[in-house]
Design a protein around this motif. Sequence first.
Motif, PDB file in Angstrom:
ATOM      1  N   ALA A  49      -0.672   4.057   1.441  1.00 37.85           N
ATOM      2  CA  ALA A  49      -0.412   3.524   2.777  1.00 37.85           C
ATOM      3  C   ALA A  49       0.254   4.576   3.658  1.00 37.85           C
ATOM      4  O   ALA A  49       0.840   5.540   3.165  1.00 37.85           O
ATOM      5  CB  ALA A  49       0.483   2.293   2.664  1.00 37.85           C
ATOM      6  N   GLY A  52      -2.312   4.615   8.923  1.00 43.59           N
ATOM      7  CA  GLY A  52      -2.952   3.718   9.878  1.00 43.59           C
ATOM      8  C   GLY A  52      -4.205   3.065   9.364  1.00 43.59           C
ATOM      9  O   GLY A  52      -4.781   2.196  10.033  1.00 43.59           O
ATOM     10  N   GLY A  53      -4.683   3.483   8.192  1.00 40.08           N
ATOM     11  CA  GLY A  53      -5.792   2.785   7.555  1.00 40.08           C
ATOM     12  C   GLY A  53      -7.165   3.395   7.709  1.00 40.08           C
ATOM     13  O   GLY A  53      -8.150   2.806   7.266  1.00 40.08           O
ATOM     14  N   GLU A  95      -2.765  -5.151  11.101  1.00 42.90           N
ATOM     15  CA  GLU A  95      -1.923  -4.136  10.480  1.00 42.90           C
ATOM     16  C   GLU A  95      -2.806  -3.202   9.652  1.00 42.90           C
ATOM     17  O   GLU A  95      -4.027  -3.345   9.594  1.00 42.90           O
ATOM     18  CB  GLU A  95      -0.842  -4.787   9.630  1.00 42.90           C
ATOM     19  CG  GLU A  95      -1.347  -5.648   8.492  1.00 42.90           C
ATOM     20  CD  GLU A  95      -0.201  -6.125   7.612  1.00 42.90           C
ATOM     21  OE1 GLU A  95       0.337  -5.295   6.841  1.00 42.90           O
ATOM     22  OE2 GLU A  95       0.158  -7.312   7.702  1.00 42.90           O
ATOM     23  N   GLU A  96      -2.162  -2.260   8.975  1.00 37.07           N
ATOM     24  CA  GLU A  96      -2.912  -1.207   8.283  1.00 37.07           C
ATOM     25  C   GLU A  96      -3.906  -1.767   7.267  1.00 37.07           C
ATOM     26  O   GLU A  96      -5.061  -1.330   7.215  1.00 37.07           O
ATOM     27  CB  GLU A  96      -1.939  -0.254   7.586  1.00 37.07           C
ATOM     28  CG  GLU A  96      -2.622   0.922   6.895  1.00 37.07           C
ATOM     29  CD  GLU A  96      -1.618   1.895   6.320  1.00 37.07           C
ATOM     30  OE1 GLU A  96      -1.648   3.073   6.695  1.00 37.07           O
ATOM     31  OE2 GLU A  96      -0.802   1.469   5.470  1.00 37.07           O
ATOM     32  N   ARG A  97      -3.485  -2.734   6.470  1.00 38.07           N
ATOM     33  CA  ARG A  97      -4.403  -3.262   5.450  1.00 38.07           C
ATOM     34  C   ARG A  97      -5.609  -3.944   6.096  1.00 38.07           C
ATOM     35  O   ARG A  97      -6.723  -3.854   5.571  1.00 38.07           O
ATOM     36  CB  ARG A  97      -3.675  -4.225   4.509  1.00 38.07           C
ATOM     37  CG  ARG A  97      -4.608  -4.797   3.457  1.00 38.07           C
ATOM     38  CD  ARG A  97      -3.885  -5.462   2.324  1.00 38.07           C
ATOM     39  NE  ARG A  97      -3.276  -4.504   1.420  1.00 38.07           N
ATOM     40  CZ  ARG A  97      -2.673  -4.863   0.278  1.00 38.07           C
ATOM     41  NH1 ARG A  97      -2.604  -6.134  -0.077  1.00 38.07           N
ATOM     42  NH2 ARG A  97      -2.139  -3.955  -0.507  1.00 38.07           N
ATOM     43  N   GLN A 100      -7.939  -1.216   6.951  1.00 34.38           N
ATOM     44  CA  GLN A 100      -8.585  -0.708   5.735  1.00 34.38           C
ATOM     45  C   GLN A 100      -9.755  -1.609   5.341  1.00 34.38           C
ATOM     46  O   GLN A 100     -10.840  -1.116   5.004  1.00 34.38           O
ATOM     47  CB  GLN A 100      -7.573  -0.628   4.598  1.00 34.38           C
ATOM     48  CG  GLN A 100      -6.527   0.459   4.767  1.00 34.38           C
ATOM     49  CD  GLN A 100      -5.471   0.416   3.682  1.00 34.38           C
ATOM     50  OE1 GLN A 100      -5.069  -0.661   3.229  1.00 34.38           O
ATOM     51  NE2 GLN A 100      -5.003   1.575   3.255  1.00 34.38           N
TER      52      GLN A 100
END
Length: 231
Positions: A49, A52-53, A95-97, A100
Motif C-alpha cells: 500500500a 495511491g493504487g 480509497e486506495e484499495r 486497486q
Amino acid sequence: MGRLIRWLIVFPLLGLLLYVGHPFLLRGMGRYLITEDHLQKAGAIAILAGDGGVGRTLEAVRLYQDGYAPRIVLTHQRLPKGYEALARLGISVPEERNIQWMVLKAMRVPATVVLQVGERADSTEREMIYLTRLLKEHRIGTVILVTDRSHSTRVSKILARVSGGRIAIISRPTRYDTFDPEGWWRSRADAKEVLLEYEKLLNYFAQSASASLPGWRKGGSDSAVPAEGTF
C-alpha cells in the motif's frame, strides 16, 4: 606549527576528494535504496500500500499475466486524514484499495485469485507483520514484493526480519516509478524521497540494534516487533 600545517594540507585534500567523488557517493546512496531481484515464480505477488493504487497494481498485474505467481495479495493502510469526515457528510470517495480493485477488474484479473489483508497498517513494519500472517495462513513460502523503487530495500529487510527468514522474498520495484538513482539530487521530488527513506532506514537499523539487546524483547510473537511508525 607542524600540526597546523598538516591540517592546512589535509582539509583542502578532503574538500577536493568530496568535490570530485560526490557524484559517485550520491549515486551510491540512490542505488542502495533499490533492491531488484531476478524474477522467479512465486506463490503470490504482494502489492504494498501507499502509492495511491495504480503503479504498483499495474506492475503486479503484468507479473501475474506473465505467469510469475497464481495469487495477488493486497495489503491495507490506514485511511488518510479527512476520510471519516467525508463519510459523515455522505460523500463517497474511493480509497486506495477501491482504486486497486478498479485496475484489477479493468485488466481482467479474476477476483478469486486475490487475497486481501484485512487489518489496516499504520507503518511498513505493521504492514509486513500482517502480510506475514496472511502468507503463513495460506502456506505461501515465496512472495514477489511490489513497491516503489526507493522503498524496495527497506521493505525487503523488514519482511525478512518480521518473517524470521521463513518467507523467500523476491523484490520487484514497479516499472512505473520514475525515481532516478543516478541523478536524484537534481530532482526535488527524488531528493525528498531519498532523505525521507534514509531517515526511515536509520530508524529501522536503530530498532534492529535495540531489539538484539538482551531483555529488549520477551517471547517471539510477531506482535512484539515494534513498528517504525511510518511507511
